[in-house]
Design an enzyme around this catalytic site. Structure first.
Site, PDB file in Angstrom:
ATOM      1  N   ASP A  45      12.135   8.020 -11.954  1.00 39.56           N
ATOM      2  CA  ASP A  45      11.531   8.731 -13.059  1.00 39.56           C
ATOM      3  C   ASP A  45      10.974   7.619 -13.825  1.00 39.56           C
ATOM      4  O   ASP A  45       9.749   7.755 -14.394  1.00 39.56           O
ATOM      5  CB  ASP A  45      12.481   9.409 -13.941  1.00 39.56           C
ATOM      6  CG  ASP A  45      12.912  10.734 -13.512  1.00 39.56           C
ATOM      7  OD1 ASP A  45      12.389  11.517 -12.777  1.00 39.56           O
ATOM      8  OD2 ASP A  45      13.952  11.274 -13.892  1.00 39.56           O
ATOM      9  N   THR A 160      15.424  15.147 -21.620  1.00 41.75           N
ATOM     10  CA  THR A 160      16.495  14.937 -20.897  1.00 41.75           C
ATOM     11  C   THR A 160      16.695  13.189 -20.770  1.00 41.75           C
ATOM     12  O   THR A 160      17.651  12.822 -20.117  1.00 41.75           O
ATOM     13  CB  THR A 160      16.373  15.283 -19.666  1.00 41.75           C
ATOM     14  OG1 THR A 160      15.073  14.857 -19.113  1.00 41.75           O
ATOM     15  CG2 THR A 160      16.767  16.902 -19.394  1.00 41.75           C
ATOM     16  N   ALA A 161      15.860  12.575 -21.428  1.00 41.41           N
ATOM     17  CA  ALA A 161      15.879  11.002 -21.543  1.00 41.41           C
ATOM     18  C   ALA A 161      16.820  10.631 -22.679  1.00 41.41           C
ATOM     19  O   ALA A 161      17.885  10.922 -23.171  1.00 41.41           O
ATOM     20  CB  ALA A 161      14.725  10.504 -21.251  1.00 41.41           C
ATOM     21  N   SER A 165      20.367  11.423 -25.443  1.00 36.31           N
ATOM     22  CA  SER A 165      21.325  10.189 -25.799  1.00 36.31           C
ATOM     23  C   SER A 165      21.816  10.185 -27.061  1.00 36.31           C
ATOM     24  O   SER A 165      22.819   9.978 -27.609  1.00 36.31           O
ATOM     25  CB  SER A 165      20.887   8.967 -25.408  1.00 36.31           C
ATOM     26  OG  SER A 165      20.888   8.843 -23.912  1.00 36.31           O
ATOM     27  N   GLN A 222       8.375   3.301 -22.051  1.00 36.03           N
ATOM     28  CA  GLN A 222       9.153   2.268 -21.639  1.00 36.03           C
ATOM     29  C   GLN A 222       8.751   0.853 -22.589  1.00 36.03           C
ATOM     30  O   GLN A 222       9.297  -0.160 -22.560  1.00 36.03           O
ATOM     31  CB  GLN A 222       9.017   1.917 -20.064  1.00 36.03           C
ATOM     32  CG  GLN A 222       7.865   1.293 -19.790  1.00 36.03           C
ATOM     33  CD  GLN A 222       7.041   2.802 -19.040  1.00 36.03           C
ATOM     34  OE1 GLN A 222       6.860   3.554 -19.995  1.00 36.03           O
ATOM     35  NE2 GLN A 222       6.455   2.509 -17.974  1.00 36.03           N
TER      36      GLN A 222
HETATM   37  P1  NAP Z   1      15.284   2.100 -17.904  1.00 41.51           P
HETATM   38  O1  NAP Z   1      16.123   1.574 -18.775  1.00 41.51           O
HETATM   39  O2  NAP Z   1      15.402   1.328 -16.614  1.00 41.51           O
HETATM   40  O3  NAP Z   1      15.903   3.286 -17.245  1.00 41.51           O
HETATM   41  C1  NAP Z   1      16.129   4.694 -18.268  1.00 41.51           C
HETATM   42  C2  NAP Z   1      16.735   5.877 -17.416  1.00 41.51           C
HETATM   43  O4  NAP Z   1      16.250   6.747 -17.862  1.00 41.51           O
HETATM   44  C3  NAP Z   1      16.537   5.804 -15.800  1.00 41.51           C
HETATM   45  O5  NAP Z   1      17.920   6.178 -15.386  1.00 41.51           O
HETATM   46  C4  NAP Z   1      15.714   6.842 -15.672  1.00 41.51           C
HETATM   47  O6  NAP Z   1      15.757   7.460 -14.276  1.00 41.51           O
HETATM   48  C5  NAP Z   1      15.842   7.897 -16.843  1.00 41.51           C
HETATM   49  N1  NAP Z   1      14.871   8.650 -17.266  1.00 41.51           N
HETATM   50  C6  NAP Z   1      13.472   8.322 -17.513  1.00 41.51           C
HETATM   51  N2  NAP Z   1      12.774   9.279 -17.709  1.00 41.51           N
HETATM   52  C7  NAP Z   1      13.623  10.367 -17.803  1.00 41.51           C
HETATM   53  C8  NAP Z   1      13.541  11.847 -18.273  1.00 41.51           C
HETATM   54  N3  NAP Z   1      12.492  12.330 -18.655  1.00 41.51           N
HETATM   55  N4  NAP Z   1      14.800  12.644 -18.154  1.00 41.51           N
HETATM   56  C9  NAP Z   1      15.995  12.007 -17.606  1.00 41.51           C
HETATM   57  N5  NAP Z   1      16.111  10.674 -17.418  1.00 41.51           N
HETATM   58  C10 NAP Z   1      15.038   9.934 -17.464  1.00 41.51           C
HETATM   59  O7  NAP Z   1      13.802   2.541 -18.514  1.00 41.51           O
HETATM   60  P2  NAP Z   1      12.648   3.207 -17.724  1.00 41.51           P
HETATM   61  O8  NAP Z   1      12.892   3.489 -16.113  1.00 41.51           O
HETATM   62  O9  NAP Z   1      11.415   2.169 -18.029  1.00 41.51           O
HETATM   63  O10 NAP Z   1      12.582   4.282 -18.684  1.00 41.51           O
HETATM   64  C11 NAP Z   1      12.232   4.449 -19.903  1.00 41.51           C
HETATM   65  C12 NAP Z   1      13.092   5.486 -20.487  1.00 41.51           C
HETATM   66  O11 NAP Z   1      14.318   4.941 -20.840  1.00 41.51           O
HETATM   67  C13 NAP Z   1      12.471   5.836 -22.022  1.00 41.51           C
HETATM   68  O12 NAP Z   1      11.352   6.656 -21.853  1.00 41.51           O
HETATM   69  C14 NAP Z   1      13.846   6.437 -22.748  1.00 41.51           C
HETATM   70  O13 NAP Z   1      13.600   7.794 -22.478  1.00 41.51           O
HETATM   71  C15 NAP Z   1      14.641   5.707 -21.869  1.00 41.51           C
HETATM   72  N6  NAP Z   1      15.844   5.128 -22.655  1.00 41.51           N
HETATM   73  C16 NAP Z   1      16.939   5.848 -22.696  1.00 41.51           C
HETATM   74  C17 NAP Z   1      17.796   5.263 -23.766  1.00 41.51           C
HETATM   75  C18 NAP Z   1      19.272   5.732 -23.825  1.00 41.51           C
HETATM   76  O14 NAP Z   1      19.675   7.061 -23.231  1.00 41.51           O
HETATM   77  N7  NAP Z   1      19.974   5.332 -24.698  1.00 41.51           N
HETATM   78  C19 NAP Z   1      17.520   3.928 -24.245  1.00 41.51           C
HETATM   79  C20 NAP Z   1      16.384   3.510 -23.996  1.00 41.51           C
HETATM   80  C21 NAP Z   1      15.637   3.884 -23.289  1.00 41.51           C
HETATM   81  P3  NAP Z   1      15.460   6.711 -12.950  1.00 41.51           P
HETATM   82  O15 NAP Z   1      16.602   6.021 -12.669  1.00 41.51           O
HETATM   83  O16 NAP Z   1      15.007   8.141 -12.265  1.00 41.51           O
HETATM   84  O17 NAP Z   1      14.077   5.895 -13.070  1.00 41.51           O
END
Ligand code: NAP
Length: 265
Positions: A45, A160-161, A165, A222
């Site tokens: 994703d 879902t991202a 959380s 990101q």
């Molecule tokens: P990353 O830190 O390398 O990965 C973030 C994770 O979020 C990966 O496992 C990615 O899946 C998953 N993801 C991304 N979009 C998603 C969606 N729409 N639904 C479910 N899971 C999703 O960062 P990145 O790959 O550059 O992604 C940036 C995203 O990280 C941001 O948009 C934010 O949503 C998320 N994030 C989450 C947190 C948290 O949950 N505490 C904190 C900061 C950022 P894949 O393994 O398939 O790439």
């Protein structure tokens, strides 16, 4: 049809992307990064998020397809061992597409310059040092004074991202709505917030006005933007959408079950 294959740098993804590009060329497609009709991402994703930002100036002309080299994702319908089926689907393409809402972000900086951005998952406003204090308005009406780590505004597909959380609800992507979630709000006798996720209607907008806008970090998917003091951030559903070439369909709730529960496996 002009196609571009956009891969992350992992070994499995680059190998699959190379094989896919070769098969696409052999099938008569023009494989070129300039003005593609279809962008196929190979990775996860996160890879689709990167491709979205690479091509976000031409969203009305592009359809995306996601190939996952790990587990099935939210923006990825195909697995790397299915690339022959994907090439066949592209050969039989009839312009199938499905569009999902995006987040429109307008930032006004302290010097009154502005920035305009679009997010696929979400945008957050946080503070790099100490807690964030920000007034939140819905449709120009004052709603609350927030104090805590920050606030997150997400799209349905972004629910879902990061938003999840923060305790946000998972929204079906056919809903045109935004969701606001709190990141560690402070609630005591002095500070009071809603302390629950809010779903914002399509004709509404949310404004965040940080008190003393220095040391704020705004994230857009990101990316981290922390270059200038922020006066105000406005969030609404974007006029544009992201389009996916949906050649096969997986029920959204099956995808959610597969990603987060996995009881069927
Ligand atoms: P990353 O830190 O390398 O990965 C973030 C994770 O979020 C990966 O496992 C990615 O899946 C998953 N993801 C991304 N979009 C998603 C969606 N729409 N639904 C479910 N899971 C999703 O960062 P990145 O790959 O550059 O992604 C940036 C995203 O990280 C941001 O948009 C934010 O949503 C998320 N994030 C989450 C947190 C948290 O949950 N505490 C904190 C900061 C950022 P894949 O393994 O398939 O790439």
């Amino acid at each position: 049809m002009r196609v571009w294959v956009f891969s992350n740098s992992g070994q499995a993804s680059t190998t699959a992307a190379h094989a896919l590009s070769k098969k696409l060329k052999a099938a008569g497609f023009t494989v070129n990064p300039a003005r593609p009709d279809v962008v196929i991402t190979v990775g996860g994703d996160g890879t689709l998020l990167s491709a979205f930002h690479r091509y976000n100036a031409a969203l009305d002309k592009i359809r995306f397809v996601g190939v996952h080299t790990g587990h099935l994702g939210f923006y990825t319908d195909w697995r790397d061992f299915e690339i022959d089926d994907l090439v066949e689907a592209l050969k039989n393409d009839h312009g199938e597409k499905i569009g999902y809402p995006l987040l429109d972000i307008k930032v006004t900086y302290m010097d009154d310059t502005t920035g305009h951005y679009v997010a696929l998952n979400e945008s957050t406003l946080k503070r790099a040092t100490s807690t964030m204090k920000a007034d939140m308005y819905v449709k120009d009406n004052f709603f609350e004074s927030f104090r805590g780590d920050g606030l997150c505004v997400c799209t349905p597909t972004g629910s879902t991202a990061y938003s999840k959380s923060n305790g946000g609800a998972v929204l079906h992507p056919r809903l045109r709505a935004l969701q606001v979630t709190e990141i560690a709000s402070i609630n005591n006798r002095v500070y009071r917030t809603l302390s629950a996720p809010m779903i914002i209607a399509p004709d509404e907008w949310v404004i965040l006005r940080p008190e003393d806008g220095v040391n704020y970090v705004m994230t857009i998917d990101q990316f981290n933007m922390s270059d200038r003091p922020i006066k105000e951030v406005r969030y609404k559903i974007a006029d544009e959408q992201i389009y996916f070439a949906r050649y096969k369909h997986m029920h959204f709730w099956d995808r959610v079950e597969d990603a987060f529960i996995g009881a069927k496996h």
